[in-house]
Design a protein around this motif. Structure first.
Motif, PDB file in Angstrom:
ATOM      1  N   VAL A  95       0.855  -1.107  -0.173  1.00  0.00           N
ATOM      2  CA  VAL A  95       0.106   0.098   0.179  1.00  0.00           C
ATOM      3  C   VAL A  95       0.870   1.202  -0.095  1.00  0.00           C
ATOM      4  CG1 VAL A  95      -2.017  -1.078   1.312  1.00  0.00           C
ATOM      5  CG2 VAL A  95       0.004   0.234   2.495  1.00  0.00           C
ATOM      6  N   SER A  96       2.146   1.186   0.038  1.00  0.00           N
ATOM      7  CA  SER A  96       3.033   2.246   0.158  1.00  0.00           C
ATOM      8  C   SER A  96       3.036   2.959  -1.364  1.00  0.00           C
ATOM      9  CB  SER A  96       4.445   1.965   0.388  1.00  0.00           C
ATOM     10  OG  SER A  96       4.512   1.348   1.848  1.00  0.00           O
ATOM     11  N   GLY A  97       3.225   2.272  -2.545  1.00  0.00           N
ATOM     12  CA  GLY A  97       3.045   3.009  -3.686  1.00  0.00           C
ATOM     13  C   GLY A  97       4.469   3.711  -3.859  1.00  0.00           C
ATOM     14  N   GLU A  98       3.979   5.152  -4.483  1.00  0.00           N
ATOM     15  CA  GLU A  98       5.254   6.310  -4.528  1.00  0.00           C
ATOM     16  C   GLU A  98       5.361   6.624  -3.211  1.00  0.00           C
ATOM     17  OE1 GLU A  98       6.785   6.810  -7.004  1.00  0.00           O
ATOM     18  OE2 GLU A  98       5.793   5.355  -8.325  1.00  0.00           O
ATOM     19  N   SER A  99       6.643   6.717  -2.746  1.00  0.00           N
ATOM     20  CA  SER A  99       7.169   7.172  -1.549  1.00  0.00           C
ATOM     21  C   SER A  99       8.288   7.991  -1.638  1.00  0.00           C
ATOM     22  CB  SER A  99       7.119   6.073  -0.365  1.00  0.00           C
ATOM     23  OG  SER A  99       8.306   5.137  -1.058  1.00  0.00           O
ATOM     24  N   PRO A 100       8.619   8.945  -0.744  1.00  0.00           N
ATOM     25  CA  PRO A 100       9.716   9.888  -0.632  1.00  0.00           C
ATOM     26  C   PRO A 100      11.130   8.831  -0.133  1.00  0.00           C
ATOM     27  CG  PRO A 100       8.205  10.274   1.047  1.00  0.00           C
ATOM     28  CD  PRO A 100       7.596   9.288   0.496  1.00  0.00           C
ATOM     29  N   GLY A 101      10.862   8.019   0.619  1.00  0.00           N
ATOM     30  CA  GLY A 101      11.757   7.444   1.353  1.00  0.00           C
ATOM     31  C   GLY A 101      12.093   5.914   0.703  1.00  0.00           C
ATOM     32  N   VAL A 102      13.285   5.321   1.446  1.00  0.00           N
ATOM     33  CA  VAL A 102      13.536   3.682   1.036  1.00  0.00           C
ATOM     34  C   VAL A 102      13.731   3.257   2.197  1.00  0.00           C
ATOM     35  CG1 VAL A 102      14.915   4.742  -1.046  1.00  0.00           C
ATOM     36  CG2 VAL A 102      15.912   4.654   1.056  1.00  0.00           C
ATOM     37  N   ALA A 103      14.011   2.004   1.967  1.00  0.00           N
ATOM     38  CA  ALA A 103      14.186   0.863   3.079  1.00  0.00           C
ATOM     39  C   ALA A 103      15.112  -0.032   2.669  1.00  0.00           C
ATOM     40  CB  ALA A 103      13.026   0.353   3.585  1.00  0.00           C
ATOM     41  N   VAL A 104      16.384  -0.008   3.207  1.00  0.00           N
ATOM     42  CA  VAL A 104      17.531  -0.769   2.743  1.00  0.00           C
ATOM     43  C   VAL A 104      17.290  -1.842   3.947  1.00  0.00           C
ATOM     44  CG1 VAL A 104      19.855  -1.489   2.808  1.00  0.00           C
ATOM     45  CG2 VAL A 104      18.839   0.693   1.671  1.00  0.00           C
ATOM     46  N   VAL A 105      16.889  -3.051   3.671  1.00  0.00           N
ATOM     47  CA  VAL A 105      16.707  -4.187   4.590  1.00  0.00           C
ATOM     48  C   VAL A 105      17.977  -5.191   4.675  1.00  0.00           C
ATOM     49  CG1 VAL A 105      15.154  -5.846   5.653  1.00  0.00           C
ATOM     50  CG2 VAL A 105      14.396  -3.971   4.367  1.00  0.00           C
ATOM     51  N   GLU A 106      18.715  -5.219   5.654  1.00  0.00           N
ATOM     52  CA  GLU A 106      19.909  -6.067   5.670  1.00  0.00           C
ATOM     53  C   GLU A 106      19.763  -6.909   6.751  1.00  0.00           C
ATOM     54  OE1 GLU A 106      23.604  -3.128   4.523  1.00  0.00           O
ATOM     55  OE2 GLU A 106      22.292  -2.162   6.135  1.00  0.00           O
ATOM     56  N   LEU A 107      20.018  -8.221   6.288  1.00  0.00           N
ATOM     57  CA  LEU A 107      19.991  -9.364   7.319  1.00  0.00           C
ATOM     58  C   LEU A 107      21.082 -10.112   7.421  1.00  0.00           C
ATOM     59  CD1 LEU A 107      18.453 -11.427   9.014  1.00  0.00           C
ATOM     60  CD2 LEU A 107      17.854 -12.799   6.911  1.00  0.00           C
ATOM     61  N   PHE A 108      21.698 -10.290   8.518  1.00  0.00           N
ATOM     62  CA  PHE A 108      23.044 -11.083   8.892  1.00  0.00           C
ATOM     63  C   PHE A 108      22.713 -12.303   9.194  1.00  0.00           C
ATOM     64  CE2 PHE A 108      24.062  -6.519   9.527  1.00  0.00           C
ATOM     65  CZ  PHE A 108      25.549  -6.439   8.707  1.00  0.00           C
ATOM     66  N   THR A 109      23.104 -13.184   8.750  1.00  0.00           N
ATOM     67  CA  THR A 109      22.568 -14.702   8.603  1.00  0.00           C
ATOM     68  C   THR A 109      23.615 -15.681   8.532  1.00  0.00           C
ATOM     69  OG1 THR A 109      21.032 -16.305   7.739  1.00  0.00           O
ATOM     70  CG2 THR A 109      22.055 -14.638   6.201  1.00  0.00           C
ATOM     71  N   SER A 110      23.506 -16.886   8.659  1.00  0.00           N
ATOM     72  CA  SER A 110      24.314 -18.221   8.352  1.00  0.00           C
ATOM     73  C   SER A 110      23.726 -19.390   8.309  1.00  0.00           C
ATOM     74  CB  SER A 110      25.189 -18.376   9.606  1.00  0.00           C
ATOM     75  OG  SER A 110      26.152 -19.265   9.434  1.00  0.00           O
ATOM     76  N   GLU A 111      24.275 -20.353   7.421  1.00  0.00           N
ATOM     77  CA  GLU A 111      23.450 -21.568   7.361  1.00  0.00           C
ATOM     78  C   GLU A 111      23.807 -22.244   8.574  1.00  0.00           C
ATOM     79  OE1 GLU A 111      23.884 -22.645   2.640  1.00  0.00           O
ATOM     80  OE2 GLU A 111      24.982 -23.622   3.811  1.00  0.00           O
ATOM     81  N   GLY A 112      24.841 -22.071   9.418  1.00  0.00           N
ATOM     82  CA  GLY A 112      24.995 -22.789  10.727  1.00  0.00           C
ATOM     83  C   GLY A 112      23.897 -22.403  11.779  1.00  0.00           C
ATOM     84  N   CYS A 113      23.258 -21.509  11.495  1.00  0.00           N
ATOM     85  CA  CYS A 113      22.196 -20.922  12.431  1.00  0.00           C
ATOM     86  C   CYS A 113      20.850 -21.518  12.333  1.00  0.00           C
ATOM     87  CB  CYS A 113      22.193 -19.677  12.573  1.00  0.00           C
ATOM     88  SG  CYS A 113      20.610 -18.544  13.306  1.00  0.00           S
ATOM     89  N   SER A 114      20.002 -22.190  13.269  1.00  0.00           N
ATOM     90  CA  SER A 114      19.022 -23.002  13.161  1.00  0.00           C
ATOM     91  C   SER A 114      17.666 -22.052  12.994  1.00  0.00           C
ATOM     92  CB  SER A 114      18.625 -23.976  14.326  1.00  0.00           C
ATOM     93  OG  SER A 114      18.560 -22.895  15.491  1.00  0.00           O
ATOM     94  N   SER A 115      17.811 -20.796  13.262  1.00  0.00           N
ATOM     95  CA  SER A 115      16.634 -19.873  13.290  1.00  0.00           C
ATOM     96  C   SER A 115      16.750 -19.009  12.105  1.00  0.00           C
ATOM     97  CB  SER A 115      16.590 -19.163  14.686  1.00  0.00           C
ATOM     98  OG  SER A 115      17.657 -18.495  14.746  1.00  0.00           O
ATOM     99  N   CYS A 116      17.809 -19.053  11.277  1.00  0.00           N
ATOM    100  CA  CYS A 116      18.285 -18.107  10.207  1.00  0.00           C
ATOM    101  C   CYS A 116      17.421 -18.542   9.052  1.00  0.00           C
ATOM    102  CB  CYS A 116      19.578 -18.156   9.787  1.00  0.00           C
ATOM    103  SG  CYS A 116      20.563 -17.126  11.032  1.00  0.00           S
ATOM    104  N   PRO A 117      17.049 -19.886   8.649  1.00  0.00           N
ATOM    105  CA  PRO A 117      16.023 -20.097   7.563  1.00  0.00           C
ATOM    106  C   PRO A 117      14.707 -19.432   7.457  1.00  0.00           C
ATOM    107  CG  PRO A 117      17.292 -22.089   8.058  1.00  0.00           C
ATOM    108  CD  PRO A 117      17.542 -21.045   9.333  1.00  0.00           C
ATOM    109  N   ARG A 118      14.273 -19.046   8.768  1.00  0.00           N
ATOM    110  CA  ARG A 118      13.007 -18.389   8.801  1.00  0.00           C
ATOM    111  C   ARG A 118      13.050 -17.054   8.523  1.00  0.00           C
ATOM    112  NH1 ARG A 118      10.866 -20.243  14.482  1.00  0.00           N
ATOM    113  NH2 ARG A 118      13.138 -20.151  14.775  1.00  0.00           N
TER     114      ARG A 118
END
Length: 285
Positions: free
Chosen positions: A14-37
């Motif tokens: 519902v955001s459509g045209e917006s004046p801002g941006v969102a850079v979503v960064e995730l630090f993750t690892s295959e060795g971490c059981s909660s990271c796949p979700r």
């Protein structure tokens, strides 16, 4: 995590045209059981943002901190992990620490929205706030070749840098050890390379982009954002990675003719000095 993701996706749609941006960064690892979700949530967010053409840019940094950690199933070295992302994680944790962790301490999975740590609660509202905030920097990108990118940045605050991250989708791995042993994990938005340019002296130029040879360019995107030394975000954009240049065949070398060339006759009156000091002259007309 899935409930938060669905709320977030509703916000993006519902955001459509917006004046801002969102850079979503995730630090993750295959060795971490909660990271796949967490990675699944990032992938769903990115897919919906692309469909809605919303200025939301998703990056998954696979860190190395789990590569040597022993679990009941042994340690697992993440094939997508890079020490560069581990160092970046440390920088974020030091300059923008999570309220749930001591400064400088890292954990996975860990989300940052415009370099602000996600500390729980309404993730969708946090992204919605970022999209509603006007950012000063405008970034224009144009590929001039398979690995040469022209850029122009206006409105960047003094001391800021242009960060260019190449991410790749549609990756997978059969995990043989660690907390996710026996699973086939899918990955998207995986960070593959980084370029950083100080903008004070180079607000309008071109750069050679590092794209590893093993990256499938069809599934790759270049994400660019302007970031201050304190990690503050000032603008972002993205551009698909172009196909690699076709290999040019080696030039063919023409074979030299074996036919004898025409005999050259010295003109009349031409003399040649012989080793004994005498001369031999051509007297033929």
């Amino acid at each position: 995590m899935r409930q938060l993701c669905l709320l977030l996706l509703t916000t993006v749609l519902v955001s459509g045209e917006s004046p801002g941006v969102a850079v979503v960064e995730l630090f993750t690892s295959e060795g971490c059981s909660s990271c796949p979700r967490a990675e699944e949530a990032l992938h769903l967010l990115n897919a919906k943002a692309v469909d809605a053409r919303a200025p939301v840019y998703c990056i998954a940094y696979h860190v190395t901190i789990w590569d040597t950690l022993q679990t009941p199933h042994g340690a697992w070295s993440d094939p997508f992990a890079n020490a560069l992302w581990t160092a970046r994680h440390k920088t974020y944790a030091t300059k923008r620490p999570s309220p749930h962790l001591p400064a400088g301490s890292v954990a996975t999975p860990q989300f940052y929205i415009n370099a602000l740590p996600y500390a729980g609660g309404d993730l969708g509202a946090l992204i919605d706030s970022a999209l509603a905030t006007k950012f000063p920097a405008k970034i224009t990108l144009e590929w001039k070749g398979p690995e040469k990118l022209s850029y122009k940045v206006t409105g960047a605050p003094a001391g800021s840098s242009l960060i260019l991250i190449v991410v790749e989708d549609k990756l997978s791995s059969d995990v043989k050890a660690g907390e996710n042993a026996g699973k086939n994990l899918s990955h998207n938005c995986v960070a593959r390379s980084l370029n950083s340019i100080a903008l004070d002296k180079n607000p309008n130029s071109s750069l050679a982009v590092t794209i590893p040879k093993h990256v499938n360019r069809v599934n790759a995107t270049a994400i660019a954002y302007v970031q201050g030394s304190d990690l503050a975000m000032y603008g972002a954009t993205s551009l698909a990675v172009p196909a690699a240049a076709a290999k040019t065949p080696p030039p063919t070398t023409a074979l030299k003719s074996t036919k004898p060339g025409p005999t050259t006759v010295a003109p009349a009156g031409t003399c040649e000095l012989l080793p004994d000091g005498s001369k031999r002259c051509n007297t033929n007309p």
